[in-house]
Write a protein that holds these residues in place. Structure first.
Motif: not given
Ligand SMILES: CC(C)(COP(=O)(O)OP(=O)(O)OC[C@H]1O[C@@H](n2cnc3c(N)ncnc32)[C@H](O)[C@@H]1OP(=O)(O)O)[C@@H](O)C(=O)NCCC(=O)NCCS
Length: 163
Positions: A17-22, A29-32
């Motif tokens: 969630a925080l990776l998305r929120e940034t 990139e989030i998958d990796v």
């Protein structure tokens, strides 16, 4: 105040969630980033990826960092990911995560930390963050990620004090 501790399985969803929120990372990139988390959680014996979480007083996942020894190099470490949730940014958490891993690397007799990032304008704050943390820009590979988007390589040499 924050507490830095090793990653646990329940941290995976808040980190996604925080990776998305940034708003900084593509889906790929989030998958990796999550793949590295899965490697860390599934294989307790692996030593390639080391992951720490910054937890707030209210036990929320405020940020995290993933780093590891560079394969085939001696004393060199790569910082793979660092991210702080937008609502926790600019409170020194990123700086604390970075100095935490610098101490860890130093404790493992590491001497060099490498961080790669994109030259895109939206990463200006990220570049500033590394520069303010005493990383220096060692290399730029033009048009690496895509045309007009260079790969920037920041480095910090750690100095060992002999006792
Ligand atoms: C880069 C990031 C990890 C910094 O975390 P943070 O907790 O906000 O950073 P800190 O509060 O420790 O900031 C340390 C210093 O970095 C610089 N900095 C941080 N964010 C900045 C911003 N948005 N603009 C300009 N400078 C910034 C400042 O000099 C800051 O010191 P100051 O607050 O006293 O001015 C965070 O902004 C983030 O998650 N960004 C999106 C994801 C990302 O870019 N990750 C790295 C690529 S893998």
């Amino acid at each position: 105040m924050i507490n830095i501790r090793t990653l646990q399985a329940p941290d995976r969803a808040p980190i996604a969630a925080l990776l998305r929120e940034t708003g900084f990372f593509t889906g790929k990139e989030i998958d990796v980033a999550l793949e590295l988390i899965d490697v860390y959680l599934k294989d307790k014996n692996q030593k390639d990826y080391l992951i720490y979480v910054a937890e707030s007083d209210g036990r929320e996942v405020a940020g995290y960092v993933c780093y590891g020894p560079t394969p085939v190099a001696e004393g060199t470490y790569d910082l793979y990911w660092i991210a702080v949730a937008p609502r926790f940014q600019r409170h020194g958490i990123g700086k604390q995560l970075l100095s935490f891993i610098e101490q860890e690397v130093q404790g493992q007799s590491g001497r060099l930390i490498i961080i790669e990032t994109s030259s895109q304008e939206k990463y200006g704050s990220t570049q500033n963050f590394y520069l303010r943390s005493q990383y220096e820009l060692a290399a730029r590979i033009k048009d690496y990620y895509r045309a007009g988007d260079d790969r920037l390589i920041f480095v910090k040499y750690l100095h060992h004090h002999k006792t």
